[in-house]
Design an enzyme around this catalytic site. Structure first.
Site, PDB file in Angstrom:
ATOM      1  N   ARG A 279     -18.316  10.119   3.713  1.00 51.83           N
ATOM      2  CA  ARG A 279     -18.945   9.010   2.975  1.00 51.83           C
ATOM      3  C   ARG A 279     -18.033   8.580   1.840  1.00 51.83           C
ATOM      4  O   ARG A 279     -17.350   9.418   1.240  1.00 51.83           O
ATOM      5  CB  ARG A 279     -20.267   9.469   2.338  1.00 51.83           C
TER       6      ARG A 279
ATOM      7  N   LYS B 108       0.839  -1.208   0.000  1.00 43.86           N
ATOM      8  CA  LYS B 108       0.000   0.000   0.000  1.00 43.86           C
ATOM      9  C   LYS B 108       0.869   1.252   0.000  1.00 43.86           C
ATOM     10  O   LYS B 108       0.627   2.200  -0.744  1.00 43.86           O
ATOM     11  CB  LYS B 108      -0.864   0.023   1.266  1.00 43.86           C
TER      12      LYS B 108
ATOM     13  N   PHE C   7     -16.857  11.505   9.674  1.00 43.99           N
ATOM     14  CA  PHE C   7     -18.222  11.354   9.143  1.00 43.99           C
ATOM     15  C   PHE C   7     -18.256  11.306   7.616  1.00 43.99           C
ATOM     16  O   PHE C   7     -19.310  11.467   7.016  1.00 43.99           O
ATOM     17  CB  PHE C   7     -19.111  12.490   9.653  1.00 43.99           C
TER      18      PHE C   7
ATOM     19  N   CYS D 184     -19.623   0.883   7.069  1.00 43.90           N
ATOM     20  CA  CYS D 184     -19.937   1.549   8.341  1.00 43.90           C
ATOM     21  C   CYS D 184     -21.288   1.195   8.936  1.00 43.90           C
ATOM     22  O   CYS D 184     -21.358   0.757  10.089  1.00 43.90           O
ATOM     23  CB  CYS D 184     -19.848   3.061   8.173  1.00 43.90           C
TER      24      CYS D 184
HETATM   25  C1  UDX Z   1     -21.724   6.235   5.963  1.00 40.31           C
HETATM   26  C2  UDX Z   1     -22.063   7.587   6.619  1.00 40.31           C
HETATM   27  O1  UDX Z   1     -22.947   8.307   5.760  1.00 40.31           O
HETATM   28  C3  UDX Z   1     -20.803   8.370   6.905  1.00 40.31           C
HETATM   29  O2  UDX Z   1     -21.136   9.572   7.595  1.00 40.31           O
HETATM   30  C4  UDX Z   1     -19.862   7.535   7.764  1.00 40.31           C
HETATM   31  O3  UDX Z   1     -18.643   8.209   8.003  1.00 40.31           O
HETATM   32  C5  UDX Z   1     -19.570   6.191   7.076  1.00 40.31           C
HETATM   33  O4  UDX Z   1     -20.809   5.520   6.782  1.00 40.31           O
HETATM   34  P1  UDX Z   1     -21.076   5.402   3.533  1.00 40.31           P
HETATM   35  O5  UDX Z   1     -21.099   4.030   4.101  1.00 40.31           O
HETATM   36  O6  UDX Z   1     -19.951   5.805   2.654  1.00 40.31           O
HETATM   37  O7  UDX Z   1     -21.144   6.503   4.688  1.00 40.31           O
HETATM   38  O8  UDX Z   1     -22.402   5.537   2.632  1.00 40.31           O
HETATM   39  P2  UDX Z   1     -23.828   6.225   2.662  1.00 40.31           P
HETATM   40  O9  UDX Z   1     -23.946   7.054   1.464  1.00 40.31           O
HETATM   41  O10 UDX Z   1     -24.136   6.866   3.951  1.00 40.31           O
HETATM   42  O11 UDX Z   1     -24.753   4.943   2.462  1.00 40.31           O
HETATM   43  C6  UDX Z   1     -24.728   3.836   3.353  1.00 40.31           C
HETATM   44  C7  UDX Z   1     -25.693   2.787   2.885  1.00 40.31           C
HETATM   45  O12 UDX Z   1     -27.050   3.203   3.037  1.00 40.31           O
HETATM   46  C8  UDX Z   1     -25.549   2.429   1.400  1.00 40.31           C
HETATM   47  O13 UDX Z   1     -25.733   1.045   1.253  1.00 40.31           O
HETATM   48  C9  UDX Z   1     -26.684   3.192   0.753  1.00 40.31           C
HETATM   49  O14 UDX Z   1     -27.091   2.624  -0.465  1.00 40.31           O
HETATM   50  C10 UDX Z   1     -27.757   3.042   1.810  1.00 40.31           C
HETATM   51  N1  UDX Z   1     -28.791   4.077   1.738  1.00 40.31           N
HETATM   52  C11 UDX Z   1     -28.468   5.379   1.905  1.00 40.31           C
HETATM   53  C12 UDX Z   1     -30.124   3.683   1.556  1.00 40.31           C
HETATM   54  O15 UDX Z   1     -30.433   2.500   1.410  1.00 40.31           O
HETATM   55  N2  UDX Z   1     -31.085   4.656   1.545  1.00 40.31           N
HETATM   56  C13 UDX Z   1     -30.799   5.970   1.725  1.00 40.31           C
HETATM   57  O16 UDX Z   1     -31.735   6.782   1.706  1.00 40.31           O
HETATM   58  C14 UDX Z   1     -29.452   6.344   1.895  1.00 40.31           C
END
Ligand code: UDX
Length: 430
Positions: free
Chosen positions: A152, A35, A150, A258
């Site tokens: 994404r 890495k 936080f 997450c």
């Molecule tokens: C999440 C948090 O948003 C972020 O703040 C934290 O630091 C890490 O975890 P991430 O996992 O990158 O981020 O994705 P996110 O866009 O939040 O979506 C998480 C999951 O929820 C995905 O599978 C997404 O498809 C799903 N999702 C999201 C839904 O099913 N419906 C929604 O309305 C929003």
């Protein structure tokens, strides 16, 4: 400021590059030589929009370097941020092995007063455990703080540069002042709290969003029992300012690195402190069982899967990433393989990742072109809202000799249009 990031995973690399862009001298440290070699050449070993450009720019400016050598990385650091993984252990609680190992390795190299910031997601009480551990390993003064992340995936650089808030968990006034100074260029509200509050804030934010998604998924399921359309229900409740529009689209359940982990860790933490019967157990269970439950229903609708060609579109857990951790494709493909379907999988970025996540099977093949993946498919399953999928004109791949189903797993398509092209349409809660 001299800053060292330990752990060059997702959070580590993005944070390192962003803080370097503010003029800090940043070192990224990892025990994984491969890495580090890759990052030193300016190559990010995962797909994240805008990250590689930022990384290269910062490396050229000389503000950002990567190493496997603790001595080089720790001795000059004023602030050390630890961003190693804390996966769930068998009992559901956070496994702190990597975190402890990083701290054990850095301790002998501390040689001046340093702030050690834990960015990894950890349960409340972890700083006290770390403190006891470090006291045995070094006599050099240090301060511990918890600054949760936080960001994404898919929008990580933007999120890191434009956070809604920065949560600083510490006790010492000078530590708060120094951490505020470091985060000042982000121009975001800074919230000073106790370390345990910062750790609870991280779990709460993720568990709340995951609960919200689970809630709307449940409402969607109820809409299927009557004539309601979940999209109309969402349109009707979202303008209520107490409710709002975000994290509100139904689907096959939440995935990623997450939400699933943090909800199950919060459930395990709740149980460990005597809250056996807690909301998070249920949210986790409902999300875990969601895909088999929906797939059972779809099985009835499409009349079984044996030898049917199924185009599975979208393998990553969400758009703009090649991360497949807890991606809906995993359980969906497992289900379809067991039912005898022939899978033609497509993803714009995650095909290489898929090799590591999906067991080899003669019934599963991969396509880098969507039109090839959908060829002669009896069922098209649009799992993820990649623009390459949602913008695709599915009229061009309709095979009029076949009865074809279009499963819109995230309600991204206009049912009328899809039906007009000759497909049987099935969304979620509509
Ligand atoms: C999440 C948090 O948003 C972020 O703040 C934290 O630091 C890490 O975890 P991430 O996992 O990158 O981020 O994705 P996110 O866009 O939040 O979506 C998480 C999951 O929820 C995905 O599978 C997404 O498809 C799903 N999702 C999201 C839904 O099913 N419906 C929604 O309305 C929003």
């Amino acid at each position: 400021m001299h800053l060292t990031l330990i752990g060059t995973g997702f959070v580590g690399v993005v944070t390192a590059a962003v803080f370097a862009s503010f003029g800090n001298e940043v070192v990224g440290l990892d025990i994984d030589q491969k890495k580090v070699d890759s990052l030193s050449k300016g190559v990010v070993p995962f797909f994240e929009p805008d990250l590689e450009a930022l990384l290269l720019e910062q490396q050229k400016s000389g503000h950002l370097t990567f190493t496997t050598d603790y001595h080089t990385a720790i001795t000059s650091a004023e602030v050390i941020m630890v961003a190693v993984g804390t996966p769930s252990a068998a009992d559901g609680q956070a496994d702190l092995t990597y975190l402890f190992s990083a701290l054990d390795s850095l301790a002998p190299h501390l040689h001046k007063e340093t702030i050690i910031v834990i960015k990894s997601t950890v349960p409340p009480g972890t700083l006290e455990v770390i403190d006891l551990r470090l006291q045995r390993l070094t006599k050099v003064p240090y301060h511990l703080a918890s600054v949760p992340e936080f960001l994404r995936e898919g929008t990580a650089v933007w999120d890191t540069l434009h956070p809604d808030r920065v949560v600083l968990g510490a006790t010492n006034f000078d530590v708060f002042e120094k951490l505020e100074l470091l985060h000042q260029p982000l121009n975001a509200p800074m919230i000073r709290v106790k370390a345990a509050s910062a750790q609870m804030a991280k779990y709460s934010a993720n568990a709340y969003l995951a609960t919200r998604i689970t809630f709307i998924n449940q409402i969607a399921d109820l809409c299927e029992k009557n004539d309601a359309d979940i999209e109309e229900v969402i349109a009707a409740i979202s303008p209520d300012q107490r409710i709002g529009k975000h994290y509100w689209y139904p689907g096959f359940g939440y995935g990623g690195s997450c939400f699933p982990k943090d909800v199950s860790e919060l459930a395990a933490y709740s149980r460990s402190v005597g809250e056996e019967n807690n909301l998070f157990n249920n949210v986790h269970e409902l999300n875990t069982r969601r895909i088999p439950k929906i797939m059972d229903q779809i099985t009835q609708e499409v009349g079984g899967w044996k030898d049917k060609k199924v185009a599975v579109l979208g393998l990553s857990f969400k758009p703009n990433t090649n991360d497949m951790r807890e991606a809906p494709a995993l359980k969906t493909i497992e289900y379809l393989v067991a039912a005898g379907a022939v899978i033609q999988a497509y993803d714009p970025q995650a095909l290489e990742t898929a090799i590591h996540f999906i067991p080899d099977h003669p019934n599963v093949s991969y396509f880098s072109r969507l039109d090839e993946a959908t060829k002669d498919a009896s069922v098209i399953l649009a799992l993820i809202e990649w623009p390459q999928i949602t913008d695709f004109d599915f009229s061009t791949v309709k095979n009029d000799l076949l009865e074809q189903w279009f499963i819109d797993a995230r309600n991204q398509f206009d049912p009328k249009k899809i039906k007009a092209w000759g497909y049987n349409y099935r969304g979620i809660g509509r």
